[in-house]
Design a protein around this motif. Structure first.
Motif, PDB file in Angstrom:
ATOM      1  N   ASN A 298      18.170 -65.893  35.061  1.00 49.12           N
ATOM      2  CA  ASN A 298      17.107 -66.550  34.300  1.00 49.12           C
ATOM      3  C   ASN A 298      15.774 -66.195  34.936  1.00 49.12           C
ATOM      4  O   ASN A 298      15.693 -65.937  36.134  1.00 49.12           O
ATOM      5  CB  ASN A 298      17.270 -68.068  34.294  1.00 49.12           C
ATOM      6  N   GLN A 299      14.735 -66.170  34.108  1.00 51.12           N
ATOM      7  CA  GLN A 299      13.374 -65.900  34.597  1.00 51.12           C
ATOM      8  C   GLN A 299      13.282 -64.566  35.335  1.00 51.12           C
ATOM      9  O   GLN A 299      12.513 -64.412  36.269  1.00 51.12           O
ATOM     10  CB  GLN A 299      12.914 -67.046  35.514  1.00 51.12           C
ATOM     11  N   THR A 300      14.070 -63.601  34.909  1.00 55.21           N
ATOM     12  CA  THR A 300      14.212 -62.328  35.618  1.00 55.21           C
ATOM     13  C   THR A 300      13.990 -61.169  34.663  1.00 55.21           C
ATOM     14  O   THR A 300      14.280 -61.272  33.476  1.00 55.21           O
ATOM     15  CB  THR A 300      15.628 -62.236  36.233  1.00 55.21           C
ATOM     16  N   MET A 301      13.454 -60.058  35.191  1.00 56.15           N
ATOM     17  CA  MET A 301      13.477 -58.803  34.456  1.00 56.15           C
ATOM     18  C   MET A 301      14.745 -58.068  34.863  1.00 56.15           C
ATOM     19  O   MET A 301      14.929 -57.742  36.046  1.00 56.15           O
ATOM     20  CB  MET A 301      12.252 -57.941  34.773  1.00 56.15           C
ATOM     21  N   THR A 302      15.657 -57.865  33.912  1.00 53.85           N
ATOM     22  CA  THR A 302      16.854 -57.084  34.200  1.00 53.85           C
ATOM     23  C   THR A 302      16.794 -55.787  33.404  1.00 53.85           C
ATOM     24  O   THR A 302      16.312 -55.754  32.270  1.00 53.85           O
ATOM     25  CB  THR A 302      18.146 -57.837  33.841  1.00 53.85           C
ATOM     26  N   ILE A 303      17.275 -54.712  34.015  1.00 56.59           N
ATOM     27  CA  ILE A 303      17.250 -53.398  33.381  1.00 56.59           C
ATOM     28  C   ILE A 303      18.653 -52.799  33.436  1.00 56.59           C
ATOM     29  O   ILE A 303      19.226 -52.633  34.516  1.00 56.59           O
ATOM     30  CB  ILE A 303      16.261 -52.447  34.087  1.00 56.59           C
ATOM     31  N   GLY A 304      19.206 -52.517  32.272  1.00 57.97           N
ATOM     32  CA  GLY A 304      20.456 -51.764  32.187  1.00 57.97           C
ATOM     33  C   GLY A 304      20.127 -50.348  31.740  1.00 57.97           C
ATOM     34  O   GLY A 304      19.662 -50.140  30.620  1.00 57.97           O
ATOM     35  N   TYR A 305      20.339 -49.388  32.630  1.00 58.02           N
ATOM     36  CA  TYR A 305      19.957 -47.998  32.363  1.00 58.02           C
ATOM     37  C   TYR A 305      21.201 -47.206  31.964  1.00 58.02           C
ATOM     38  O   TYR A 305      22.234 -47.268  32.638  1.00 58.02           O
ATOM     39  CB  TYR A 305      19.309 -47.387  33.599  1.00 58.02           C
TER      40      TYR A 305
END
Length: 312
Positions: A298-305
């Protein structure tokens, strides 16, 4: 607005499926069911999108992991711009709430990497969760949770709950006093003075309230992109790729008209060869940094590349 991202694979196979969820209590079973449909020796990654209000994201991912083990799951929970009213997903000709969509990606040519970072700073004294059930906290330090939470955020913000809670998430603090997980408030129940979050908040854990600034959030997004880059360097993969960026709607509320800054920070680090797509969510799916443990953030920038090594 409407954003459409088309993905063409040269050598990677994909399979898409969906399931309707019977409320929060059916979240684990939904993940388990989808995972069984996608399971294969050649499965390399899963992209998942979920209803944002009627699913416990932590339990959903536990369901996936119970069947798929260390297979990475990236994606997130749909948002409705902090109105907490209704979220919708589309699968072929079906548009519905209470849905989870999962896409399995298969084959040895697929290259994946992920990164997740927030930028939130804990404040105030630590509080122990003395009574909770999955994603609902009833007591902190033996006292009713809702009045204590309202005291810390102040009368002005307390009047706007649960939406204003997006600006005041809680951090689960590990033994080394480091932030392990950030959890966003989903709902309040004045009748029993409880707080409901978008992911599990286990009894016995220690939490602190969090706050942040625009600059800290941008640094967090850049840090998540840096994690992706370091993994790609290790894989010697620098071709064209797709970055699925899922950022919490709470970050959008804090950054307001400067929200594009975090997307620009990711773009600057991943470079012009990477196409960016994504959305503002009620929860983000991504492995914890440097682990194979899929987690709800939560409250996070997540990146799936995602990219392909088409020359091997």
């Amino acid at each position: 607005s409407l954003q459409i991202t088309a993905v063409f694979w040269e050598k990677t196979a994909q399979r898409a499926t969906n399931v309707k969820v019977n409320g929060m209590q059916g979240s684990f079973e939904a993940g388990e069911q989808l995972a069984r449909q996608l399971k294969s020796d050649s499965l390399k990654a899963v992209v998942a999108f979920s209803d944002g209000l009627n699913v416990n994201g932590s339990e959903l991912l536990k369901g996936f992991q119970s069947v798929l083990g260390d297979i990475p799951v990236v994606g997130g929970m749909a948002g409705d711009n902090a109105t907490f009213t209704k979220t919708l997903l589309m699968f072929n000709d079906t548009v519905s709430d209470n849905m989870v969509i999962a896409i399995g990606l298969y084959g040895s040519h697929l290259v994946t990497a992920s990164g997740a970072l927030g930028g939130w700073k804990p404040y105030g004294p630590p509080r122990k969760i003395t009574r909770s059930v999955k994603n609902v906290i009833y007591e902190l330090d033996g006292k009713p949770a809702l009045p204590m939470y309202k005291m810390y955020i102040g009368e002005h913000f307390a009047k706007g709950l649960p939406a204003t809670g997006l600006k005041f998430p809680v951090a689960v603090i590990g033994e080394g006093k480091e932030v392990e997980t950030v959890r966003t408030l989903a709902a309040i129940d004045p009748a029993n003075n409880s707080l409901t979050f978008f992911g599990d908040v286990p009894e016995g854990e220690t939490i602190r309230l969090c706050q942040t600034t625009h600059d800290r959030l941008v640094e967090g997004a850049a840090g998540a992109a840096g994690m992706v880059n370091s993994l790609l360097d290790a894989a010697k993969q620098h071709g064209q790729g797709l970055a699925i960026c899922v950022s919490c709607v709470g970050r959008k509320l804090v950054m307001a008209e400067q929200i594009a800054d975090e997307v620009q920070a990711v773009h600057n680090i991943l470079g012009p060869q990477t196409v960016l797509t994504g959305f503002y969510s009620n929860g983000e799916f991504c492995p914890r940094p440097n682990t194979t443990d899929n987690a709800l953030h939560n409250q996070t920038m997540t990146i799936g590349y995602l990219t392909e090594d088409v020359f091997s």
